[in-house]
Motif scaffolding. Sequence first.
Motif, PDB file in Angstrom:
ATOM      1  N   THR A  20     -49.715  33.129 -45.124  1.00  0.00           N
ATOM      2  CA  THR A  20     -48.809  32.888 -44.009  1.00  0.00           C
ATOM      3  C   THR A  20     -47.368  33.009 -44.487  1.00  0.00           C
ATOM      4  OG1 THR A  20     -48.830  30.516 -44.402  1.00  0.00           O
ATOM      5  CG2 THR A  20     -50.400  31.360 -42.804  1.00  0.00           C
ATOM      6  N   HIS A  21     -46.510  33.405 -43.573  1.00  0.00           N
ATOM      7  CA  HIS A  21     -45.078  33.488 -43.840  1.00  0.00           C
ATOM      8  C   HIS A  21     -44.361  32.722 -42.751  1.00  0.00           C
ATOM      9  CE1 HIS A  21     -41.086  35.605 -43.891  1.00  0.00           C
ATOM     10  NE2 HIS A  21     -41.215  35.175 -45.133  1.00  0.00           N
ATOM     11  N   ARG A  22     -43.690  31.649 -43.150  1.00  0.00           N
ATOM     12  CA  ARG A  22     -42.980  30.770 -42.220  1.00  0.00           C
ATOM     13  C   ARG A  22     -43.893  30.260 -41.107  1.00  0.00           C
ATOM     14  NH1 ARG A  22     -37.297  34.035 -41.919  1.00  0.00           N
ATOM     15  NH2 ARG A  22     -36.774  33.708 -44.107  1.00  0.00           N
ATOM     16  N   GLY A  23     -45.128  29.910 -41.477  1.00  0.00           N
ATOM     17  CA  GLY A  23     -46.061  29.315 -40.533  1.00  0.00           C
ATOM     18  C   GLY A  23     -46.887  30.281 -39.711  1.00  0.00           C
ATOM     19  N   ARG A  24     -46.641  31.572 -39.829  1.00  0.00           N
ATOM     20  CA  ARG A  24     -47.410  32.559 -39.062  1.00  0.00           C
ATOM     21  C   ARG A  24     -48.267  33.389 -40.009  1.00  0.00           C
ATOM     22  NH1 ARG A  24     -43.502  35.346 -34.761  1.00  0.00           N
ATOM     23  NH2 ARG A  24     -44.790  34.444 -33.142  1.00  0.00           N
ATOM     24  N   ALA A  25     -49.480  33.690 -39.568  1.00  0.00           N
ATOM     25  CA  ALA A  25     -50.389  34.475 -40.401  1.00  0.00           C
ATOM     26  C   ALA A  25     -49.818  35.867 -40.641  1.00  0.00           C
ATOM     27  CB  ALA A  25     -51.751  34.575 -39.739  1.00  0.00           C
ATOM     28  N   ALA A  26     -49.687  36.239 -41.914  1.00  0.00           N
ATOM     29  CA  ALA A  26     -49.176  37.558 -42.264  1.00  0.00           C
ATOM     30  C   ALA A  26     -50.315  38.521 -42.574  1.00  0.00           C
ATOM     31  CB  ALA A  26     -48.236  37.463 -43.468  1.00  0.00           C
ATOM     32  N   THR A  53     -48.387  41.149 -48.842  1.00  0.00           N
ATOM     33  CA  THR A  53     -48.213  41.287 -47.398  1.00  0.00           C
ATOM     34  C   THR A  53     -47.316  42.464 -47.044  1.00  0.00           C
ATOM     35  OG1 THR A  53     -46.325  39.789 -47.373  1.00  0.00           O
ATOM     36  CG2 THR A  53     -48.499  38.834 -46.969  1.00  0.00           C
TER      37      THR A  53
END
Length: 73
Positions: A20-26, A53
């Motif tokens: 995840t990147h900043r809480g969102r799935a990357a 990613t």
Amino acid sequence: MPAPAGFSYTERSDGSVVITHRGRAATTLRGARAAEFLSEVDSNPQLVMARWTGNYKRGNERQARSHPRNRGR
């Protein structure tokens, strides 16, 4: 160039890895790719996750900002 930040990963019970990147799935890695990622992530986690990613700076952001296509925004 500063080191990337904001990445984290979760290893699931089925063997897959969710980055995840900043809480969102990357991205989600499964099978051999997940195992390869887990063996590599200990060295420099933030940089490794950014590379896996594809979400890392390439050095041309300043040039892209002044491109005619991007000026009006």
